[in-house]
Design an enzyme around this catalytic site. Structure first.
Site, PDB file in Angstrom:
ATOM      1  N   ASP A  87       0.827  -1.254   0.074  1.00  0.00           N
ATOM      2  CA  ASP A  87       0.000  -0.104   0.021  1.00  0.00           C
ATOM      3  C   ASP A  87       0.887   1.207  -0.089  1.00  0.00           C
ATOM      4  O   ASP A  87       1.714   1.643   0.873  1.00  0.00           O
ATOM      5  CB  ASP A  87      -0.916  -0.039   1.436  1.00  0.00           C
ATOM      6  N   ASP A 269      -2.245   5.705  -5.171  1.00  0.00           N
ATOM      7  CA  ASP A 269      -2.523   4.807  -4.176  1.00  0.00           C
ATOM      8  C   ASP A 269      -2.812   3.516  -4.548  1.00  0.00           C
ATOM      9  O   ASP A 269      -3.872   3.317  -5.159  1.00  0.00           O
ATOM     10  CB  ASP A 269      -3.540   5.334  -3.256  1.00  0.00           C
TER      11      ASP A 269
END
Length: 379
Positions: A87, A269
């Site tokens: 992430d 992201d």
């Protein structure tokens, strides 16, 4: 920042070691993966383009319903294996612990600290709230492996409480790849530790995310294999060192600006499945593409997907079109829905999150050494 749309069914997946894109168990792989065969035979490193002396390490990822990409890592001695989300929207690394009694932890692999001879516990606790859940944890240290990369005495989080992760059996924890200054636990991120320990020669990592639940997704550390993208990498400077956020010039469709007029911010992201923006502007896009609300999603006729206009994100003067077939997915009933969603994180400026919908179309390089992101059309 771990914003994942919940699929209607749960999938148990196996992850391998270079970022790889893997089909779900429903669509079991048949035949040879031509792309992977080519990549094995013809490996090019970023050192041959812009970085010298780079050693490339690749780690496979599994594509689960085009909603999330997970990879296997191990913790402890002897190693215990976990599936984690890599992430770029967060900096903390954590997995469930055998201290955890929350219902969510019972559906995931839990770290058995008594079975590791290299485990070391601290008395530091922390909390994290994600877009899709929240957790409370304690900081510990142990040996962590991402493929051939080894980080010794790596600080990481062990969850003691989890909420909102009950239906997410396809990953156990999160491995944050953002800058250390936004870490909630205060622990040095694993990428920084690997860099400091000399495990990677260049402070870069990159993502290739597969489409249509196919194999081949990879995360690369220490270099870039240019066979995963076409043309040249376009480098975009970060607004400031410390977060993977860049200036975006505008969002347009059919030569008309539909959002981000006068520039805005864009977060790149890998932990977010959709493209997210302010509610008013997302609703405007849905109206323009003819998407209609039903429950929590916006649906569109599947027969119209191939005729949908591309939505163009202009970043640092370069246009990045995302076609209709990329921003529309099918649910378990075969109905098509938009992957534009409201960003519920409050901000004083217009902020968009370019998640996996965008990153399936564009190969991405995260360059910590020069505080920039590289983008190029993925193969």
């Amino acid at each position: 920042m771990l914003r994942i749309q919940t699929p209607l069914s749960t999938w148990k997946c196996i992850v391998k070691i270079p970022l790889r894109r893997v089909k779900t168990m429903r669509n079991t792989v048949s035949g040879k993966n031509i792309l992977n065969n080519i990549l094995k035979e013809h490996v090019y490193r970023l050192s041959q383009i812009s970085f010298r002396g780079s050693n490339l390490t690749t780690h496979p990822l599994r594509n689960i319903k085009d909603l999330i990409y997970v990879g296997n890592i191990t913790i402890g001695t002897p190693p215990q294996e976990f599936q984690v989300v890599f992430d770029t929207g967060s900096s903390d690394f954590w997995v469930p612990s055998d201290f955890c009694t929350s219902r969510a932890c019972s559906t995931h692999v839990r770290f058995r600290h008594l079975q590791s001879s290299t485990f070391r516990l601290t008395n530091k606790t922390f909390r994290i709230t994600y877009g899709s859940g929240r957790m409370k944890g304690v900081v510990a240290h142990d040996t962590v492996r991402i493929g051939d990369l080894v980080s010794t005495d790596q600080p990481f989080g062990l969850s003691v409480e989890e909420y909102g992760f009950e239906g997410r059996a396809y990953y156990d924890g999160v491995l944050g790849l953002n800058y250390p200054n936004i870490s909630f636990s205060g622990a040095i991120p694993i990428f920084d530790n690997l860099k400091n320990q000399g495990a990677i020669s260049e402070p870069v990592f990159a993502f290739y995310l597969s489409k249509d639940e196919q194999e081949g997704s990879v995360v690369m550390f220490g270099g870039v294999d240019h066979r995963y993208y076409e043309g040249e990498l376009n480098w975009v400077p970060l607004i400031e060192a410390g977060d993977w956020i860049v200036h975006m010039d505008r969002i347009s469709m059919k030569r008309k600006i539909i959002a981000c007029s006068g520039s805005c911010e864009a977060i790149v992201d890998t932990g977010t499945s959709a493209i997210e923006g302010p509610r008013k502007l997302v609703n405007k896009i849905h109206k323009l593409i003819g998407a209609r609300p039903r429950h929590s999603k916006y649906y569109i006729s599947c027969s119209a997907v191939n005729t949908l206009p591309s939505i163009i994100f202009t970043i640092n003067g370069i246009n990045y079109p995302v076609p209709g077939r990329a921003y529309v997915l099918k649910d378990s009933r075969g109905r098509c829905y938009s992957m534009f969603q409201e960003n519920k994180v409050s901000s004083s400026t217009e902020t968009w999150i370019l998640g996996d919908v965008f990153l399936r179309v564009y190969f991405s390089v995260f360059d910590r050494g020069n505080d920039r992101i590289g983008l190029a059309r993925a193969v």
